[in-house]
Design a protein around this motif. Structure first.
Motif, PDB file in Angstrom:
ATOM      1  N   ILE A 267       0.773  -1.187  -0.064  1.00 58.31           N
ATOM      2  CA  ILE A 267       0.029  -0.102  -0.049  1.00 58.31           C
ATOM      3  C   ILE A 267       0.983   1.354   0.146  1.00 58.31           C
ATOM      4  O   ILE A 267       0.315   2.484  -0.227  1.00 58.31           O
ATOM      5  CB  ILE A 267      -1.027   0.050   1.233  1.00 58.31           C
ATOM      6  N   HIS A 268       2.092   0.989   0.156  1.00 52.71           N
ATOM      7  CA  HIS A 268       3.126   2.285   0.429  1.00 52.71           C
ATOM      8  C   HIS A 268       4.075   2.099  -0.863  1.00 52.71           C
ATOM      9  O   HIS A 268       5.451   2.669  -0.775  1.00 52.71           O
ATOM     10  CB  HIS A 268       3.638   2.466   1.498  1.00 52.71           C
ATOM     11  N   ALA A 269       3.868   1.379  -1.818  1.00 48.65           N
ATOM     12  CA  ALA A 269       4.945   1.002  -2.864  1.00 48.65           C
ATOM     13  C   ALA A 269       5.560   2.241  -3.625  1.00 48.65           C
ATOM     14  O   ALA A 269       6.598   2.074  -3.965  1.00 48.65           O
ATOM     15  CB  ALA A 269       4.240   0.082  -3.955  1.00 48.65           C
ATOM     16  N   TRP A 270       4.741   3.568  -3.594  1.00 46.58           N
ATOM     17  CA  TRP A 270       5.215   4.546  -4.393  1.00 46.58           C
ATOM     18  C   TRP A 270       5.824   5.583  -3.515  1.00 46.58           C
ATOM     19  O   TRP A 270       5.799   6.691  -3.666  1.00 46.58           O
ATOM     20  CB  TRP A 270       4.014   5.046  -5.437  1.00 46.58           C
ATOM     21  N   CYS A 271       5.735   5.264  -2.102  1.00 46.32           N
ATOM     22  CA  CYS A 271       6.196   6.260  -1.186  1.00 46.32           C
ATOM     23  C   CYS A 271       7.819   6.246  -0.974  1.00 46.32           C
ATOM     24  O   CYS A 271       8.439   5.021  -0.458  1.00 46.32           O
ATOM     25  CB  CYS A 271       5.518   6.366   0.164  1.00 46.32           C
ATOM     26  N   LEU A 272       8.414   7.207  -1.302  1.00 43.83           N
ATOM     27  CA  LEU A 272       9.913   7.081  -0.967  1.00 43.83           C
ATOM     28  C   LEU A 272      10.349   6.666   0.400  1.00 43.83           C
ATOM     29  O   LEU A 272      11.439   5.862   0.693  1.00 43.83           O
ATOM     30  CB  LEU A 272      10.715   8.531  -1.375  1.00 43.83           C
ATOM     31  N   HIS A 273       9.859   7.315   1.239  1.00 44.40           N
ATOM     32  CA  HIS A 273      10.354   6.995   3.030  1.00 44.40           C
ATOM     33  C   HIS A 273       9.924   5.487   3.244  1.00 44.40           C
ATOM     34  O   HIS A 273      10.936   4.644   3.719  1.00 44.40           O
ATOM     35  CB  HIS A 273       9.678   7.858   3.897  1.00 44.40           C
ATOM     36  N   ARG A 274       8.913   4.958   2.766  1.00 45.37           N
ATOM     37  CA  ARG A 274       8.442   3.615   3.128  1.00 45.37           C
ATOM     38  C   ARG A 274       9.171   2.741   2.154  1.00 45.37           C
ATOM     39  O   ARG A 274       9.231   1.456   2.705  1.00 45.37           O
ATOM     40  CB  ARG A 274       6.751   3.625   2.738  1.00 45.37           C
TER      41      ARG A 274
END
Length: 343
Positions: A267-274
């Motif tokens: 669900i966070h595939a496109w978040c840099l930090h995650r």
């Protein structure tokens, strides 16, 4: 076929005394929080007989119709001092099967208060005196509308409160979304097809829930994730191929539509930090430190957004609340950040 709305926009001046004169803004805000003030649901044409020239409501029909309405609709514009300037650019559209297991899982992920497509359509069916369709006969149509670059550029300069373009986008953009979706819902119902937009019904409201804090019984963002349109960032916004600065909407139809985007498992595939990269730019943009390495403090965010109402009324003469600083001047503002692999 589709009627233009009667929403009055200020063309050449500000309104006076927005606390009482901005009726549209007040009604919209009350509706969003308490599910009140919306138009009555359109009635199903139970006597509809399909003709040779009747429209075929397939996936391409919805994609083309939503794009056409967003691009060309007269209500997709701001008011004074930006009258005529668009609110949104061309949208992304996706579909979810009504019996997608994830939608049932949302009752655990979001909370038991969250509607499934079947539950919300059951209300519409029963109010029209027809048998509720099976979940497998339903689909959710989801869309995200990117905010225009002028608005993002203005808001990127702000450090505490939203810019005027952003505040207008928050107010007029929400009403526009409701207007054009209603036009589609009315058209479908006139053609004998059950359809409903959950966020303009008396069942829709926002309140604090024990597990997730501030939430609603129908999450457009979670529907957009389910449709494969994006994944979540640290600020809980949806990062799409057009970025995180957008407005999201969805509605349910009694049609079997095929999903047209692959949904990332993460669900966070496109978040840099995650994904282990150095970022947290959204956290540095938050004026009340409601975002950190662990996520988003909804209550602290809510209190700041709530306080913005007075600022918007005083400075922009509109009854609205908003912020959006964490959606601008960040790597995911207008697309999937560099360094993230995506198909």
């Amino acid at each position: 076929m589709f009627k233009t709305s009667k929403i009055k926009k200020m063309r050449d001046r500000y309104r006076k005394f927005a606390y009482v004169s901005d009726i549209a803004g007040i009604v919209n805000s009350i509706g969003e929080m308490h599910g009140k003030g919306f138009l009555k649901q359109p009635k199903l044409n139970k006597n509809f007989v399909k003709q040779p020239d009747s429209p075929v409501f397939h996936e391409n029909w919805f994609i083309e119709k939503i794009k056409d309405l967003v691009v060309a609709h007269p209500d997709n514009c701001k008011e004074y001092p930006f009258y005529g300037e668009k609110i949104f650019d061309e949208p992304l559209i996706g579909f979810i099967k009504g019996d997608d297991p994830l939608l049932e899982q949302y009752k655990d992920i979001i909370g038991p208060h969250h509607f499934t497509p079947y539950e919300i359509m059951k209300i519409q069916a029963e109010s029209n005196g027809v048998k509720p369709p099976k979940a497998s006969d339903l689909s959710v149509v989801s869309f995200t509308m990117p905010i225009i670059k002028e608005t993002k550029k203005d808001n990127a300069r702000k450090k505490k409160w939203p810019c005027e373009r952003w505040a207008q986008t928050r107010r007029m953009g929400e009403m526009f979304s409701q207007v054009f979706v209603r036009e589609i819902i009315v058209h479908l119902m006139e053609n004998g097809i059950l359809a409903i937009a959950p966020d303009v019904t008396p069942m829709f409201n926002k309140k604090r829930y024990p597990k997730v804090g501030w939430a609603s019984p129908w999450s457009h963002r979670h529907m957009a994730y389910a449709a494969g349109l994006g994944t979540f960032g640290m600020q809980d916004f949806l990062i799409t191929r057009n970025g995180v600065a957008h407005r999201v909407g969805s509605f349910v139809v009694n049609l079997q539509l095929e999903p047209n985007h692959e949904r990332p498992a993460d669900i966070h595939a496109w978040c840099l930090h995650r994904q282990g990269h150095s970022c947290l730019k959204c956290a540095s943009r938050c004026p009340v430190n409601a975002i950190d390495k662990n996520g988003h403090d909804k209550e602290r965010c809510y209190q700041h957004v709530k306080a913005s109402t007075k600022y918007c009324i005083k400075n922009f003469k509109i009854f609205i609340y908003g912020c959006g600083l964490c959606a601008t001047r960040v790597p995911c503002e207008s697309g999937i950040p560099d360094g993230i692999e995506s198909d």
